[in-house]
Design a protein around this motif. Sequence first.
Motif, PDB file in Angstrom:
ATOM      1  N   ASP A  74      -2.524  11.464   4.915  1.00  0.00           N
ATOM      2  CA  ASP A  74      -1.868  12.599   4.272  1.00  0.00           C
ATOM      3  C   ASP A  74      -0.995  12.067   3.141  1.00  0.00           C
ATOM      4  O   ASP A  74       0.103  11.547   3.376  1.00  0.00           O
ATOM      5  N   GLN A 102      -8.885  12.151   2.550  1.00  0.00           N
ATOM      6  CA  GLN A 102      -7.721  12.290   3.419  1.00  0.00           C
ATOM      7  C   GLN A 102      -8.057  12.757   4.838  1.00  0.00           C
ATOM      8  O   GLN A 102      -7.721  12.071   5.808  1.00  0.00           O
ATOM      9  N   GLU A 103      -8.650  13.899   4.982  1.00  0.00           N
ATOM     10  CA  GLU A 103      -8.867  14.466   6.316  1.00  0.00           C
ATOM     11  C   GLU A 103      -9.758  13.594   7.197  1.00  0.00           C
ATOM     12  O   GLU A 103      -9.377  13.279   8.321  1.00  0.00           O
ATOM     13  N   ARG A 111       3.062  14.115   8.615  1.00  0.00           N
ATOM     14  CA  ARG A 111       1.974  14.790   9.323  1.00  0.00           C
ATOM     15  C   ARG A 111       1.382  13.867  10.388  1.00  0.00           C
ATOM     16  O   ARG A 111       0.919  14.316  11.421  1.00  0.00           O
TER      17      ARG A 111
END
Length: 98
Positions: free
Chosen positions: A78, A72-73, A29
Motif C-alpha cells: 500500500d 499493489q493489491e 493498511r
Amino acid sequence: MQLYILPAGAPELPPRLRLTGDGVPDLRRHRYALDVTLAWDGLEVRRLFAAGGEARFAGYLAALPSKLHAWQEPRGIDLRSLSQAYPQILIGGLDFEH
C-alpha cells in the motif's frame, strides 16, 4: 518515501531500485513499513542500450505509475500508507514493456 539505487551484486545481476518509507503506524493498511526492491531482467537492461532503447525506456517510465498501482493489491503493498504485508518484497524479472 526514499529511493535507493543498489549496485549489481554480481556481474550477472543488474542494479536494483529499493523503495522504503515509514508512514504513521496507526494509519498503516499493512503490518510492515514499506521496503520493496525492484529488479529488472539483465537482458532487458542491455536491450535499453541497443537501437530504440531510449524510446522504450521513455514509454516504460510513462506507464510506470499505472504498473505500480496494479502491483499493489496482489503483492500486499500500500503505497498510500507506506506499508506492506511482508517484511521485504522483491519484484524481480521485470522488463521494460508498457
